[in-house]
Design an enzyme around this catalytic site. Structure first.
Site, PDB file in Angstrom:
ATOM      1  N   HIS A  15      45.577 126.492  60.512  1.00  0.00           N
ATOM      2  CA  HIS A  15      46.519 127.552  60.853  1.00  0.00           C
ATOM      3  C   HIS A  15      45.824 128.837  61.250  1.00  0.00           C
ATOM      4  O   HIS A  15      46.391 129.658  61.939  1.00  0.00           O
ATOM      5  CB  HIS A  15      47.495 127.805  59.716  1.00  0.00           C
ATOM      6  CG  HIS A  15      46.857 127.710  58.384  1.00  0.00           C
ATOM      7  ND1 HIS A  15      46.668 126.510  57.749  1.00  0.00           N
ATOM      8  CD2 HIS A  15      46.302 128.637  57.613  1.00  0.00           C
ATOM      9  CE1 HIS A  15      46.043 126.734  56.616  1.00  0.00           C
ATOM     10  NE2 HIS A  15      45.804 128.006  56.505  1.00  0.00           N
ATOM     11  N   GLU A  22      39.098 106.345  66.614  1.00  0.00           N
ATOM     12  CA  GLU A  22      38.239 107.289  65.887  1.00  0.00           C
ATOM     13  C   GLU A  22      37.161 106.576  65.101  1.00  0.00           C
ATOM     14  O   GLU A  22      36.206 107.179  64.638  1.00  0.00           O
ATOM     15  CB  GLU A  22      39.088 108.110  64.896  1.00  0.00           C
ATOM     16  CG  GLU A  22      40.113 108.988  65.555  1.00  0.00           C
ATOM     17  CD  GLU A  22      41.196 109.427  64.593  1.00  0.00           C
ATOM     18  OE1 GLU A  22      41.264 110.616  64.297  1.00  0.00           O
ATOM     19  OE2 GLU A  22      41.973 108.559  64.136  1.00  0.00           O
ATOM     20  N   ASP A  72      36.250 112.833  65.171  1.00  0.00           N
ATOM     21  CA  ASP A  72      36.038 111.823  64.145  1.00  0.00           C
ATOM     22  C   ASP A  72      35.152 110.686  64.651  1.00  0.00           C
ATOM     23  O   ASP A  72      34.328 110.171  63.909  1.00  0.00           O
ATOM     24  CB  ASP A  72      37.379 111.269  63.643  1.00  0.00           C
ATOM     25  CG  ASP A  72      37.929 112.100  62.492  1.00  0.00           C
ATOM     26  OD1 ASP A  72      37.126 112.787  61.827  1.00  0.00           O
ATOM     27  OD2 ASP A  72      39.148 112.059  62.257  1.00  0.00           O
ATOM     28  N   CYS A  84      41.309 113.515  73.197  1.00  0.00           N
ATOM     29  CA  CYS A  84      41.956 114.687  72.611  1.00  0.00           C
ATOM     30  C   CYS A  84      41.086 115.421  71.597  1.00  0.00           C
ATOM     31  O   CYS A  84      41.572 116.275  70.881  1.00  0.00           O
ATOM     32  CB  CYS A  84      43.293 114.314  71.989  1.00  0.00           C
ATOM     33  SG  CYS A  84      43.149 113.245  70.573  1.00  0.00           S
TER      34      CYS A  84
END
Lengths: 590, 96
Positions: free
Chosen positions: A191, A433, A457, A504
């Site tokens: 965040h 991943e 990852d 991504c």
């Protein structure tokens, strides 16, 4: 030269110069000491003052709440009552006076006694209230450490420094006075990045030595391109960076002008550029940045920002809102990816010796099927409002995929039986991943609609190195030959089966990785909205055929260094003026 | 009234028996409401439940009682405004 240069991970780009101010320091470091007799009353006064001030803050926050937030007002009332409870402050004051404990120690003891009593209670409704006590105590600790006044001096914007930023901290920050964030903690603070990106200010996390090297009021330069923090910079550094800050602003403006146009290479190959988002609030930002949809919704955010598990309706509302705002563009929801480094306050993940290899991603969801089903139903229902896809994180092989899909089918059946509208043909993909998923890509491709490669990852698991661990961070090499070959294998297998591949992870916004990815060729890139205009700008000046050649060379290389040198040369000659304005994980920028 | 009340007045001390009505028992919200109300009085206000006593001005103390639905509590108020406190707090227990 600056007095100190600290390093961290960039989660929002930009350059900022300003004075640093701490909002919270690590409360775990509370000191324990016996107070000299002649200072007992002043120590007691210090504690009383902290209690009074924090109580006043709660009261003030409650007074500022709009009327429709009654439930929140109840929470603040209860915090106010706990703060001024005789059991907490009163007991602590007694310990200061009678046992000569310093305020922090006394407070810690009070909380420990309260926790003992709570733990002995059988009602979970009441037992959980210890969380409120801790929350209030954290604020008292902050106040005691004198670190609670988040107000940069004068009219200038300051650089907010924190050990960690929680969503609660972020709520009452004087946002308009913050020029940048620098946070000591590495993981679980997504965040911070989200907030910084929406404010268009730089943010660096995982900064080692933040507490030790910086004092309130120190002049700082935040280099949110190279991930550096310069403490007490020299005149020359200040001049250079204020110059860079200006140039960066000009560059951003220039690339933003073309952001909404498609990205097509010089030789006519079109690449979809999508956005990574965490909440529906970002939809507008995606469009203005030129995002052609969303390639990754990190749905964890909707969980960690709530104090209890969200219900199906909460999630449905949020997901449908995002899907509708971006329709007909596609929106790809990644199902809940908790565990590992991601904090999950309510469905608390048990302590694991090795969380990265533990109960996380899809493993957590198939273990907690009630949580999983609720989310699946919300995503399926959102599908009725736009172009929605979903994908499962951390799939290690076929049986896991089939299990997840069978739960999905049950969720569809339930919705069907209840006559609730949903999209029955929602495309289903998986995140690649794990190395096992790379090896099994051909088999997996036959049972899904798309792949999405989570490079962060994949790199960590393939090379066995944690980027946040400074002892091994140098081994985390995005363009290690094993990674390039792994991605190539995944893309080949996907295309052979006729499904698409999205990238991504952070590689998607790294200029040095771009030619390698274009060479594969990957079908879609998904990245932070903030980075979209600049990456599109580079794609338009790239050549698919040349990228292919570069990739072929890279596939023959045997070290990361060799590949890094290749791409450095290629990128510096193709985009000499651009590379300085990008964040790269490669270390070739430094 | 479907609940029993016994009242004994000895000078400035007033005690009342009340029953927990909330379905979840004496949880955070009713505890907060009670403590908040109790703090308006100067009297010393104590809640007794089984063999435990709680300071009614301490939300934590009230929670520690972990009194479930229907639990009988004795409310003891002592001080200059004991009578008023007992009446107001008793009424709090009878609200929905």
């Amino acid at each position: 030269m600056a007095r100190a240069v600290l390093h961290g991970i960039v989660v929002s780009t930009g350059i900022a110069i300003g004075k640093g101010f701490f909002v919270n320091k690590n409360p775990e470091s509370a000191r324990h000491e016996l107070v000299p007799l002649d200072r007992i009353e002043s120590e007691a006064a210090r504690l009383q003052d902290a209690v009074d001030t924090v109580a006043a803050e709660f009261a003030e926050a409650r007074a500022r709440l709009p009327g429709d937030l009654r439930r929140h007002a109840d929470v603040l009332t209860s915090h106010l009552l706990i703060c001024t409870d005789p059991r907490l402050g009163g007991e602590a004051l007694r310990r200061v006076r009678e046992q000569r404990m310093n305020a922090e120690w006394a407070l810690e003891e009070s909380v420990a006694r309260i926790a003992d009593i709570f733990n002995a209670l059988s009602s979970p409704y009441i037992r959980d209230r210890i969380e409120d006590v801790r929350l209030v105590t954290d604020r008292l600790f902050q106040r005691l450490s004198g670190a609670c006044a988040p107000h940069p001096t004068g009219g200038e914007r300051g650089i907010l420094l924190a050990h960690d930023l929680t969503p609660t901290d972020v709520v009452d920050l004087p946002i308009e006075r913050i020029a940048a964030f620098a946070v000591a903690q590495g993981g679980g603070t997504s965040h911070t990045g989200l907030l910084a990106r929406s404010l268009h200010i730089p943010a660096v996390i995982g900064v080692f030595g933040l507490r030790k090297e910086i004092f309130d009021g120190d002049l700082l330069i935040v280099d949110g391109l190279k991930g550096k923090l310069l403490v007490d910079p020299s005149e020359a550094e200040l001049a250079a960076y204020s110059d860079l800050r200006e140039q960066y602003a000009i560059y951003r403006k220039r690339v933003a002008a073309y952001a909404v146009h498609p990205a097509e290479t010089e030789d006519g190959v079109q690449v979809s550029v999508l956005a990574n988002v965490e909440s529906a609030a970002e939809a507008e930002g995606v469009l203005s940045a030129g995002g052609e949809g969303v390639g990754l919704v990190r749905t964890e955010f909707g969980y960690i920002t709530r104090s209890s598990l969200p219900g199906e309706e909460d999630l449905y509302e949020e997901y449908a809102g995002l899907a509708a705002a971006l329709a007909p563009r596609k929106v790809t929801f990644r199902t809940l990816d908790v565990g590992g480094d991601k904090v999950f306050s309510r469905g608390k993940v048990s302590e694991e010796a090795n969380p990265a290899l533990g109960l996380r991603g899809i493993r957590y969801c198939v273990r907690h099927q009630d949580i999983f089903r609720t989310q699946l139903r919300a995503i399926l229902r959102a599908g009725a409002h736009g172009n929605v896809s979903m994908m499962f994180p951390l799939i290690s092989g076929l049986s896991e995929l089939r299990l997840a899909k069978s739960i999905l089918n049950e969720a569809k059946q339930e919705l069907d039986d209840a006559d609730v509208p949903f999209d029955p043909h929602i495309p289903v993909g998986i995140m690649i991943e794990l190395p096992s998923a790379v090896f099994m890509a051909d088999a997996l491709a036959r049972e899904v609609d798309f792949f999405s490669i989570g490079t962060n990852d994949l790199i960590q698991y393939t090379l066995g190195a944690d980027r946040g661990n400074r002892h091994v961070a140098h081994l985390y090499q995005p363009l290690h030959p094993s990674i390039v070959r792994a991605i190539k294998q995944v893309v080949d297998m996907a295309h052979k089966t006729g499904i698409s591949v999205c990238v991504c992870g952070e590689m998607a916004s790294d200029p040095y990785c771009l030619p390698i990815l274009l060479g594969m060729p990957v079908d879609e890139l998904s990245l932070a909205p903030q980075s979209i205009p600049a990456i599109k700008h580079l794609i338009r000046r790239s050549h698919a055929r040349q990228s292919r050649k570069l990739l072929d060379q890279a596939l023959f290389a045997s070290t990361a260094n060799a590949i890094n040198n290749m791409v450095r040369q290629a990128v510096h000659s193709a985009f000499p003026e651009d590379v300085g304005f990008f964040v790269s994980q490669l270390g070739v920028n430094r | 009234m479907e609940y029993g009340v016994s009242r004994a007045e000895e000078g400035q001390e007033v005690s009342v028996t009340v029953f927990v009505r909330d379905e979840l028992g004496m949880h955070a919200r009713p505890a907060a409401r009670l403590a908040q109300a109790a703090r308006r009085y100067r009297s010393r206000i104590i809640l007794e439940y089984e063999d435990m006593t709680a300071d009614a001005k301490s939300v934590l103390d009230i929670l520690f009682l972990a009194a479930g639905r229907g639990a009988p509590l004795t409310l003891r108020c002592a001080g200059e405004d004991a009578r008023e406190a007992a009446e107001v707090l008793e009424a709090l227990f009878n609200e929905e």
